[in-house]
Design an enzyme around this catalytic site. Sequence first.
Site, PDB file in Angstrom:
ATOM      1  N   GLN A  16       0.826  -1.216   0.000  1.00  0.00           N
ATOM      2  CA  GLN A  16       0.000   0.000   0.000  1.00  0.00           C
ATOM      3  C   GLN A  16       0.862   1.269   0.000  1.00  0.00           C
ATOM      4  OE1 GLN A  16      -1.896   1.131   3.599  1.00  0.00           O
ATOM      5  NE2 GLN A  16      -3.510   2.295   2.605  1.00  0.00           N
ATOM      6  N   TYR A 147       2.926  -8.140  15.717  1.00  0.00           N
ATOM      7  CA  TYR A 147       3.341  -7.016  14.857  1.00  0.00           C
ATOM      8  C   TYR A 147       3.931  -5.889  15.720  1.00  0.00           C
ATOM      9  CZ  TYR A 147       2.601  -3.016  11.638  1.00  0.00           C
ATOM     10  OH  TYR A 147       2.729  -1.893  10.862  1.00  0.00           O
ATOM     11  N   LYS A 151       7.643  -4.238  15.882  1.00  0.00           N
ATOM     12  CA  LYS A 151       7.853  -2.807  15.636  1.00  0.00           C
ATOM     13  C   LYS A 151       8.693  -2.179  16.752  1.00  0.00           C
ATOM     14  CE  LYS A 151       6.608  -2.625  11.719  1.00  0.00           C
ATOM     15  NZ  LYS A 151       7.519  -2.190  10.652  1.00  0.00           N
TER      16      LYS A 151
HETATM   17  C1  AKB Z   1      -2.105  -2.111  10.750  1.00  0.00           C
HETATM   18  O1  AKB Z   1      -3.308  -1.873  10.915  1.00  0.00           O
HETATM   19  O2  AKB Z   1      -1.568  -3.171  11.089  1.00  0.00           O
HETATM   20  C2  AKB Z   1      -1.242  -1.025  10.141  1.00  0.00           C
HETATM   21  C3  AKB Z   1      -0.575  -0.182  11.159  1.00  0.00           C
HETATM   22  C4  AKB Z   1      -1.360   0.738  12.003  1.00  0.00           C
HETATM   23  O3  AKB Z   1       0.616  -0.251  11.303  1.00  0.00           O
HETATM   24  N1  AKB Z   1      -2.042  -0.227   9.264  1.00  0.00           N
END
Ligand code: AKB
Length: 327
Positions: A16, A147, A151
Amino acid sequence: MKAEMKNILVTGAVGQIGSELTMALRKKYGADNVVATGRKTEPSQELLDSGPFYFIDVTERASLDVVIKKHNIDTIYHMAAILSAVGEKHPHLCWDVNMNGSINVLDAAIDYNMTRVIIPSSIAAFGPDTPIENTPNDTILRPTTMYGVTKVCGERLGDYFVQKFGIDVRGLRYPGIISAETLPGGGTTDYAVEIYYKAVEDGKYTCFVSEDTRLPMMYMPDCIDATIDLAEADFAKLKHHCDFNLASMSFSAGELAASIKKYIPDFEVKYDPDYRQEIADSWPSSIDDSVARQEWGWKPEWNLDKMTKDMLEKLRKRHREGRLYKK
Ligand code: AKB
């Protein structure tokens, strides 16, 4: 360390943000000087026709090296990542791509004496213990998604490479990003893009988070400007490196629907929260980006209604032309 950004590599260039970032960088630095790479998804014709493209796997250092050597790469925008929703379904894959991909890119930056590396972070670095409103830049980072874990590790890893090896690494914490060009994939904030497509296509949408879920969001032109502005900022003025809060607007799913209804009055929205609600609930509602404003002059341009008008104009035009979903 070299000073100039002449030969740029973008990983995740079919994604994206990567797809629009690549086009913006090609416009700025010359099409042949910006090498786009992706893992599996077929690139758009626009991406293929406008400059070099390669399939690579960032978890395999050798595949990265081939392109770096061939194009004498001095700068990497490392956009390849597994996002929050897919990350919860496939946590090991998320760890592998996000962490091994990042350390491969950083190691390559040392080995090839690169000028700069940009590795984005996300509001997912925060968690339920973080102050939820106007979240400060330097605050509690205890994410509850894989995630988010990657990060936070990515931010710390980038800062470690700055301190330990003198590599110029920079990163910013993206909110949910909305755009009319490439659809997002696998994120929790994807509803904020889907809702526009469904409003135009069907006049109705079932949202996978509740009406009062409020998250920080940003329109793509601001996201591209922020990314390139940070990359071009004077290193000497940066006290932070890989963990800049970035904000533009915050709204609830209900406020987003209301903004669309101003242009499509009979637009119908239902709310049917799924597993992504818990992820959304663990993230802040709004972000304090004063550190980015002070250190590299960040200033957003877009707000919700201005974005809605632009999104609907673009999507309605494509819908009329029979190509709402671009190939
Ligand atoms: C997600 O929703 O995982 C991403 C983000 C906020 O990093 N768009």
